[in-house]
Design a protein around this motif. Structure first.
Motif, PDB file in Angstrom:
ATOM      1  N   ASN A   1      23.980 -63.089 -10.745  1.00 35.58           N
ATOM      2  CA  ASN A   1      23.773 -62.033 -11.735  1.00 35.58           C
ATOM      3  C   ASN A   1      24.242 -62.524 -13.093  1.00 35.58           C
ATOM      4  OD1 ASN A   1      23.565 -59.705 -13.249  1.00 35.58           O
ATOM      5  ND2 ASN A   1      24.610 -58.399 -11.792  1.00 35.58           N
ATOM      6  N   SER A   2      23.319 -62.576 -14.048  1.00 36.81           N
ATOM      7  CA  SER A   2      23.624 -62.965 -15.431  1.00 36.81           C
ATOM      8  C   SER A   2      24.245 -64.357 -15.497  1.00 36.81           C
ATOM      9  CB  SER A   2      24.549 -61.933 -16.087  1.00 36.81           C
ATOM     10  OG  SER A   2      23.954 -60.656 -16.092  1.00 36.81           O
ATOM     11  N   CYS A   3      23.737 -65.275 -14.717  1.00 35.43           N
ATOM     12  CA  CYS A   3      24.131 -66.681 -14.796  1.00 35.43           C
ATOM     13  C   CYS A   3      23.053 -67.405 -15.604  1.00 35.43           C
ATOM     14  CB  CYS A   3      24.284 -67.282 -13.401  1.00 35.43           C
ATOM     15  SG  CYS A   3      25.590 -66.516 -12.411  1.00 35.43           S
TER      16      CYS A   3
ATOM     17  N   ARG B   1      15.857 -74.539  -5.621  1.00 28.26           N
ATOM     18  CA  ARG B   1      15.111 -75.416  -4.701  1.00 28.26           C
ATOM     19  C   ARG B   1      16.042 -76.089  -3.710  1.00 28.26           C
ATOM     20  NH1 ARG B   1      12.077 -77.028  -9.403  1.00 28.26           N
ATOM     21  NH2 ARG B   1      13.348 -78.917  -9.503  1.00 28.26           N
ATOM     22  N   ILE B   2      17.213 -76.516  -4.172  1.00 27.19           N
ATOM     23  CA  ILE B   2      18.169 -77.146  -3.260  1.00 27.19           C
ATOM     24  C   ILE B   2      18.731 -76.124  -2.280  1.00 27.19           C
ATOM     25  CG2 ILE B   2      20.380 -78.350  -3.167  1.00 27.19           C
ATOM     26  CD1 ILE B   2      19.704 -79.634  -5.812  1.00 27.19           C
ATOM     27  N   VAL B   3      18.966 -74.905  -2.736  1.00 32.28           N
ATOM     28  CA  VAL B   3      19.448 -73.856  -1.832  1.00 32.28           C
ATOM     29  C   VAL B   3      18.421 -73.569  -0.741  1.00 32.28           C
ATOM     30  CG1 VAL B   3      20.030 -71.407  -1.688  1.00 32.28           C
ATOM     31  CG2 VAL B   3      20.980 -72.798  -3.519  1.00 32.28           C
ATOM     32  N   GLY B   4      17.151 -73.505  -1.111  1.00 40.32           N
ATOM     33  CA  GLY B   4      16.113 -73.240  -0.124  1.00 40.32           C
ATOM     34  C   GLY B   4      15.969 -74.336   0.904  1.00 40.32           C
ATOM     35  N   GLY B   5      16.229 -75.581   0.517  1.00 41.34           N
ATOM     36  CA  GLY B   5      16.093 -76.677   1.464  1.00 41.34           C
ATOM     37  C   GLY B   5      17.327 -76.943   2.304  1.00 41.34           C
ATOM     38  N   ALA B   6      18.529 -76.556   1.802  1.00 43.74           N
ATOM     39  CA  ALA B   6      19.772 -76.896   2.502  1.00 43.74           C
ATOM     40  C   ALA B   6      20.374 -75.740   3.276  1.00 43.74           C
ATOM     41  CB  ALA B   6      20.804 -77.419   1.499  1.00 43.74           C
ATOM     42  N   CYS B   7      19.924 -74.515   3.045  1.00 38.96           N
ATOM     43  CA  CYS B   7      20.520 -73.341   3.700  1.00 38.96           C
ATOM     44  C   CYS B   7      19.446 -72.607   4.500  1.00 38.96           C
ATOM     45  CB  CYS B   7      21.152 -72.412   2.665  1.00 38.96           C
ATOM     46  SG  CYS B   7      22.441 -73.182   1.672  1.00 38.96           S
ATOM     47  N   PRO B   8      19.201 -73.020   5.735  1.00 42.27           N
ATOM     48  CA  PRO B   8      18.143 -72.365   6.524  1.00 42.27           C
ATOM     49  C   PRO B   8      18.510 -70.974   7.004  1.00 42.27           C
ATOM     50  CG  PRO B   8      19.257 -74.006   7.844  1.00 42.27           C
ATOM     51  CD  PRO B   8      19.810 -74.138   6.455  1.00 42.27           C
ATOM     52  N   GLY B   9      19.822 -70.627   7.027  1.00 40.53           N
ATOM     53  CA  GLY B   9      20.239 -69.326   7.524  1.00 40.53           C
ATOM     54  C   GLY B   9      20.357 -68.264   6.453  1.00 40.53           C
ATOM     55  N   LEU B  10      19.776 -68.477   5.299  1.00 44.14           N
ATOM     56  CA  LEU B  10      19.883 -67.517   4.207  1.00 44.14           C
ATOM     57  C   LEU B  10      19.086 -66.257   4.538  1.00 44.14           C
ATOM     58  CD1 LEU B  10      21.366 -67.729   1.472  1.00 44.14           C
ATOM     59  CD2 LEU B  10      19.169 -68.284   0.432  1.00 44.14           C
ATOM     60  N   THR B  11      19.775 -65.099   4.546  1.00 45.81           N
ATOM     61  CA  THR B  11      19.135 -63.833   4.897  1.00 45.81           C
ATOM     62  C   THR B  11      19.077 -62.839   3.751  1.00 45.81           C
ATOM     63  OG1 THR B  11      21.240 -62.945   5.704  1.00 45.81           O
ATOM     64  CG2 THR B  11      19.815 -64.061   7.308  1.00 45.81           C
ATOM     65  N   SER B  12      19.910 -62.982   2.739  1.00 46.81           N
ATOM     66  CA  SER B  12      19.940 -62.036   1.624  1.00 46.81           C
ATOM     67  C   SER B  12      19.992 -62.804   0.319  1.00 46.81           C
ATOM     68  CB  SER B  12      21.152 -61.108   1.740  1.00 46.81           C
ATOM     69  OG  SER B  12      21.230 -60.228   0.628  1.00 46.81           O
ATOM     70  N   ILE B  13      19.057 -62.490  -0.593  1.00 47.98           N
ATOM     71  CA  ILE B  13      18.980 -63.155  -1.895  1.00 47.98           C
ATOM     72  C   ILE B  13      18.895 -62.086  -2.970  1.00 47.98           C
ATOM     73  CG2 ILE B  13      17.670 -64.733  -3.356  1.00 47.98           C
ATOM     74  CD1 ILE B  13      16.620 -66.057  -0.838  1.00 47.98           C
ATOM     75  N   SER B  14      19.756 -62.201  -3.964  1.00 44.51           N
ATOM     76  CA  SER B  14      19.751 -61.283  -5.104  1.00 44.51           C
ATOM     77  C   SER B  14      19.885 -62.107  -6.376  1.00 44.51           C
ATOM     78  CB  SER B  14      20.895 -60.274  -4.989  1.00 44.51           C
ATOM     79  OG  SER B  14      20.929 -59.417  -6.117  1.00 44.51           O
ATOM     80  N   ILE B  15      18.852 -62.085  -7.212  1.00 45.13           N
ATOM     81  CA  ILE B  15      18.836 -62.851  -8.459  1.00 45.13           C
ATOM     82  C   ILE B  15      18.506 -61.884  -9.585  1.00 45.13           C
ATOM     83  CG2 ILE B  15      17.872 -64.827  -9.680  1.00 45.13           C
ATOM     84  CD1 ILE B  15      17.042 -65.984  -7.016  1.00 45.13           C
ATOM     85  N   LEU B  16      19.466 -61.680 -10.490  1.00 47.87           N
ATOM     86  CA  LEU B  16      19.325 -60.706 -11.555  1.00 47.87           C
ATOM     87  C   LEU B  16      19.634 -61.358 -12.896  1.00 47.87           C
ATOM     88  CD1 LEU B  16      20.126 -59.052  -8.864  1.00 47.87           C
ATOM     89  CD2 LEU B  16      20.820 -57.257 -10.437  1.00 47.87           C
ATOM     90  N   ASP B  17      18.780 -61.120 -13.869  1.00 47.42           N
ATOM     91  CA  ASP B  17      19.026 -61.510 -15.263  1.00 47.42           C
ATOM     92  C   ASP B  17      19.341 -62.997 -15.395  1.00 47.42           C
ATOM     93  OD1 ASP B  17      18.716 -58.820 -16.086  1.00 47.42           O
ATOM     94  OD2 ASP B  17      20.789 -58.405 -15.542  1.00 47.42           O
ATOM     95  N   CYS B  18      18.537 -63.834 -14.768  1.00 48.43           N
ATOM     96  CA  CYS B  18      18.645 -65.289 -14.890  1.00 48.43           C
ATOM     97  C   CYS B  18      17.354 -65.791 -15.538  1.00 48.43           C
ATOM     98  CB  CYS B  18      18.874 -65.948 -13.529  1.00 48.43           C
ATOM     99  SG  CYS B  18      20.414 -65.462 -12.727  1.00 48.43           S
TER     100      CYS B  18
END
Length: 468
Positions: free
Chosen positions: A232-234, A243-260
């Motif tokens: 949030n606001s980063c 892209r690195i998060v999507g390739g290295a973290c297969p167990g990701l279940t919740s994503i929240s991206i605000l004001d980036c």
């Protein structure tokens, strides 16, 4: 006494006449001639370099000895916070001095469970969120799974990378980390967290201005169990880190991206376009620089998404239509759209047809939605139970009643809310009259409310709550 005075006068005269001879023997100065400050400065261990003191402190065996040493001074506290004890790595908290011969009472067991819960979760907010406070907690507690740090941009004491280094050394079993208003935390501190806390599962970064793709990528590479990510606001986090998060973290279940603002279509593609590894169930996007391509990617690869929140996105009608027509969001049950001009009558109808399990819909401030779109949506929505519409100026009460009467799918509806929708259609005067008379509680208002209630009771017999 007289002899002493005469000697002093003679010495003064000799000094004035420059006739004093050099001494034959060096004068020996005793400890009694030194002041207390000089003795303390010469005998203090703080005169040693930090490297030597750190080597000494590394030989402390137990946590009790380290806690006592940390009380000596602030430099010792900060040095001890950078030392990782071998016995504390991934060790859970154990109640000290446990006597198996004693039977604990209910009050003692309740107190023990409460203390364990407090140690498991720790909050540092406002003036308590400092590097010294974090270092003291890391040395004294030694075990923490959930940590919340809420800094202050206006306060004199602020959290820096030194505090995160202490957390990384003292809490290796950390699973949840939340950083709020920490503008002085950089990628170096987040890298230390990644190296020291490999069991991290949830990360929330809110208004951390100096954290960039490098820090997020370090977390993704070193913490493969990451399941929840909130940014949030980063302002410096962009597509490369996602892209690195999507390739290295297969167990990701919740994503929240605000004001980036640096997050675009490439970042969303790298985060979600993994057919065999995408397990995201909750997705929230707000005020991002994405286009119709990102919504298409969500519609194709979001096969496990059951809650979708879209707010402030500059996408057109084609993006919502493509997301609904991709037929990938088969598990979606909750949809929230706020301030998106691309949500029109056509796209809303496509959403109802493309998401068969949709049960809850919230629409706010979508100005291109009219009575015709609401009618088409209610006709196509098969499983809808909760409908909330707010601030859609083109909707009218007549259109709402018409959509509710012609649709057979709203008989199972449990909640219906329409707030702030005063359109330019003929139902505008009717809606305004309803609001005015309802507040005045007049006879005409009672008749009007009775008519509306009768209408909703006939069309939706299971309706529990409704508001206009």
């Amino acid at each position: 006494m007289a002899n002493i005075v005469i000697c002093k006068r003679l010495a003064r005269c000799l000094i004035d006449d420059n006739t004093l001879c050099p001494p034959k023997k060096r004068c020996r100065v005793g400890s009694a001639c030194l002041s207390d400050r000089e003795i303390q400065s010469r005998a203090s261990i703080d005169a040693l370099p930090d490297e030597c003191i750190q080597k000494i402190l590394e030989r402390l065996a137990g946590r009790r000895e380290r806690c006592i040493s940390a009380c000596v001074s602030r430099p010792w506290l900060l040095l001890l916070s950078t030392i990782l004890s071998e016995g504390d790595c991934f060790a859970p908290f154990v109640k000290p001095h446990l006597d198996l011969n004693e039977h604990p009472t209910g009050a003692e067991s309740l107190s023990w469970s409460r203390d364990k819960s407090e140690l498991r979760r720790r909050n540092f907010e406002g003036e308590t969120a400092t590097d010294v406070g974090l270092a003291a907690a890391a040395i004294g507690a030694g075990w923490c799974e959930e940590l919340l740090i809420r800094g202050s941009e206006t306060g004199s004491r602020r959290v820096t990378d030194a505090g995160l280094v202490a957390i990384a050394r003292g809490f290796p079993s950390l699973r949840v980390l939340s950083l709020y208003d920490c503008p002085f935390v950089t990628d170096e501190g987040l890298t230390q967290i990644a190296n020291g806390c490999p069991l991290l599962e949830e990360l929330s970064l809110v208004r951390c201005a100096q954290i960039s793709d490098f820090g997020v990528a370090a977390i993704a590479r070193c913490c493969p169990k990451l399941s929840k990510l909130a940014l949030n606001s980063c302002q410096r986090v962009g597509d490369h880190g996602l892209r690195i998060v999507g390739g290295a973290c297969p167990g990701l279940t919740s994503i929240s991206i605000l004001d980036c603002p640096l997050v675009g279509d490439q970042g969303m593609a790298g985060l979600l376009a993994t057919p065999d590894r995408s397990n995201v169930k909750k997705l929230k996007l707000q005020n991002l620089n994405i286009s119709e391509a990102s919504l298409t990617i969500i519609g194709i690869y979001g096969k496990y998404v059951d809650e979708l929140i879209l707010s402030g996105l500059n996408v057109t009608e084609r993006g919502f239509w493509a997301m609904a027509s991709a037929a990938g969001l088969k598990m979606l049950t909750s949809l929230t759209v706020v301030s998106c001009t691309g949500l029109t009558d056509l796209s809303l109808e496509a959403v109802a047809q493309g998401f068969p399990l949709l049960k809850s819909v919230r629409i706010r401030r979508c100005l291109n939605l009219s009575d015709a779109g609401l009618k088409a949506f209610t006709l196509a929505a098969c499983s809808l139970k909760n409908l909330q519409i707010e601030g859609c100026r083109r909707l009218s009460l007549r259109g709402v009643l018409n959509a509710n009467s012609v649709s057979k799918n709203l008989k199972h509806q449990r909640a219906f809310f329409v707030v702030g929708c005063m359109g330019s259609s003929p139902g505008f005067q009717f809606n305004r009259l309803l609001r005015k008379n309802y507040s005045a509680r007049g006879q005409q208002s009672a008749q009007l409310m009775r008519h509306v209630r009768c209408h909703f009771s006939l069309s939706s017999p299971r309706l529990d709550s409704w508001a206009l």
